[in-house]
Every structure is written in C-alpha cells, then in structure tokens.
Design a protein around this motif. Structure first.
Motif, short mmCIF file in Angstrom:
data_model
loop_
_atom_site.label_atom_id
_atom_site.label_comp_id
_atom_site.label_asym_id
_atom_site.label_seq_id
_atom_site.Cartn_x
_atom_site.Cartn_y
_atom_site.Cartn_z
N GLY A 113 -0.80 -14.83 -26.56
CA GLY A 113 -0.29 -13.86 -27.51
C GLY A 113 -1.35 -12.94 -28.07
N TYR A 114 -0.88 -11.86 -28.62
CA TYR A 114 -1.76 -10.84 -29.19
C TYR A 114 -1.92 -11.09 -30.69
CZ TYR A 114 -1.48 -8.40 -24.78
OH TYR A 114 -1.59 -8.07 -23.44
N TRP A 115 -2.54 -12.22 -31.00
CA TRP A 115 -2.77 -12.64 -32.39
C TRP A 115 -4.27 -12.64 -32.67
CZ3 TRP A 115 1.67 -12.65 -34.82
CH2 TRP A 115 2.83 -13.01 -34.15
N ASN A 116 -4.63 -12.45 -33.91
CA ASN A 116 -6.05 -12.50 -34.29
C ASN A 116 -6.67 -13.86 -34.01
OD1 ASN A 116 -6.01 -9.85 -35.14
ND2 ASN A 116 -5.54 -10.38 -37.25
N SER A 117 -5.86 -14.90 -33.96
CA SER A 117 -6.37 -16.25 -33.69
C SER A 117 -6.71 -16.45 -32.20
CB SER A 117 -5.34 -17.29 -34.13
OG SER A 117 -4.11 -17.08 -33.45
N ASN A 118 -6.30 -15.53 -31.35
CA ASN A 118 -6.60 -15.63 -29.92
C ASN A 118 -7.99 -15.04 -29.67
OD1 ASN A 118 -6.77 -15.48 -27.13
ND2 ASN A 118 -4.76 -14.54 -26.87
N GLY A 140 -10.06 -3.39 -31.31
CA GLY A 140 -9.58 -2.22 -30.58
C GLY A 140 -8.46 -2.53 -29.60
N ASP A 141 -8.22 -3.81 -29.28
CA ASP A 141 -7.10 -4.17 -28.41
C ASP A 141 -5.79 -3.92 -29.13
OD1 ASP A 141 -8.72 -4.97 -26.34
OD2 ASP A 141 -8.52 -7.12 -26.73
N GLU A 142 -4.82 -3.41 -28.41
CA GLU A 142 -3.50 -3.17 -28.97
C GLU A 142 -2.47 -3.94 -28.17
OE1 GLU A 142 -2.48 0.94 -29.15
OE2 GLU A 142 -4.21 1.46 -30.37
N VAL A 143 -1.37 -4.28 -28.82
CA VAL A 143 -0.26 -4.89 -28.11
C VAL A 143 0.29 -3.81 -27.18
CG1 VAL A 143 1.97 -6.02 -28.34
CG2 VAL A 143 0.24 -6.34 -30.11
N PRO A 144 0.41 -4.10 -25.88
CA PRO A 144 0.84 -3.08 -24.92
C PRO A 144 2.24 -2.53 -25.21
CG PRO A 144 -0.04 -5.00 -23.78
CD PRO A 144 0.08 -5.37 -25.22
N ARG A 145 2.45 -1.30 -24.80
CA ARG A 145 3.74 -0.61 -25.01
C ARG A 145 4.90 -1.35 -24.35
NH1 ARG A 145 3.66 4.65 -27.13
NH2 ARG A 145 5.84 4.84 -26.59
N TYR A 146 4.64 -2.01 -23.20
CA TYR A 146 5.74 -2.69 -22.51
C TYR A 146 6.26 -3.88 -23.30
CZ TYR A 146 1.98 -5.79 -20.78
OH TYR A 146 0.91 -6.64 -20.68
N ARG A 147 5.59 -4.25 -24.37
CA ARG A 147 6.06 -5.35 -25.23
C ARG A 147 6.91 -4.83 -26.39
NH1 ARG A 147 3.70 -10.29 -26.12
NH2 ARG A 147 2.86 -11.23 -24.25
#
Length: 166
Positions: A10-15, A21-28
């Motif tokens: 997952g795209y969580w700060n805990s990962n 600068g990483d973003e959750v991708p648009r396809y999500r």
C-alpha cells in the motif's frame, strides 16, 4: 521492485518503499460520495469539480482484493480532502464508495504486473545470498500473475540441516 512493494503493502507512510515525492497512481482512483455526520451527501453538479467525488485507493493489493470479494460499501476519512471541502464552507466527515469501484484498480494492477513481467526474461531467478551456484526461489509468470517455486529453498534447507547434524 519498489513498485511491487508499494502495490503489495500500500501507499502508506508506514511502507518503507514509499519515498518522498511518491504519489498514489492515477489508476488507483475510485469514485464515491462525501457525506456529513447526518448522512447528507455532498452534491456537486459542476462537471469541472467532479474530481471532488474521487479519491485514490492507498490499500495494498491483498486488502483491495478482500474488499472487492466482500463487496458492499466502504466509508473512509480522508483528512486532506475533508479540510479542502471545509475551506469551501461545507462540512463533510467521510467518503463512501462501492467495492465495485475496485474492479478497474485491480485490473490495471494485474495488467501492469503482466507488462512488467513480460519485459523481463520468461523466468527470473533470485540468487541465495549465501551461495553463488544455487537458486532458492524461482519467479514464474503465469496467467494469474506470478508464481513462486520454493522447492529449491526446501532442498537448500535440508542440506543446511544435514550439515549442522554432522
């Protein structure tokens, strides 16, 4: 490798794979509706503001698949979006969406994985760091995604155990 870690965990700060600068991708991106504490929906009729009725799913693939299989509706609190809407003078407390919204997210992740696997050799082996001549894990692309053959790890484990008995 980083993409895979982000998709799995997952795209969580805990990962730890998530970098500044990483973003959750648009396809999500999933579509839903914002509600206040009384259950009243935020109605937005202007087409140029429809992005307000979306969010990006941060969960890892396993969680997304479980949510999809379970079905139904889910509600989350997105503090960032809640604050943005509050600045417009509207009070909302949750974002709700139907699990069917996850169909395209999961499909895109599978397609992206297949393309990434296709770009590497048909069979990639990961070396055992303690041995230069033997492979312990084989990653094998298949129609379901990726398969892992751990038989070599079992053989290696048996040899290590037999050496410790001597």
């Amino acid at each position: 490798e980083m993409w895979l870690k982000l998709e799995l965990n997952g795209y969580w700060n805990s990962n730890p794979a998530l970098q500044d600068g990483d973003e959750v991708p648009r396809y999500r991106q999933i579509v839903g509706q914002h509600y206040n504490d009384l259950g009243h929906p935020l109605i937005i009729s202007q087409s140029d503001l429809q992005y307000v009725n979306t969010t990006r799913a941060r969960w890892g693939v396993i969680d997304l698949e479980q949510m999809f299989k379970k079905g139904g509706s889910y509600s989350i609190q997105d503090p960032h979006m809640i604050e943005l809407i509050r600045e417009l003078g509207v009070e909302v407390t949750r974002f709700s969406f139907d699990a069917q919204q996850l169909t395209s997210v999961l499909s895109t992740i599978r397609t992206d994985l297949a393309e990434r696997l296709d770009s590497i050799d048909e069979r990639t082996e990961i070396d055992d760091p303690t041995s230069d001549d033997e492979h312990i894990i084989e990653l094998k692309p298949n129609i379901y995604g990726i398969g892992i053959d751990l038989r070599a790890l079992g053989r290696k484990w048996k040899r290590v155990i037999s050496r410790t008995k001597d």
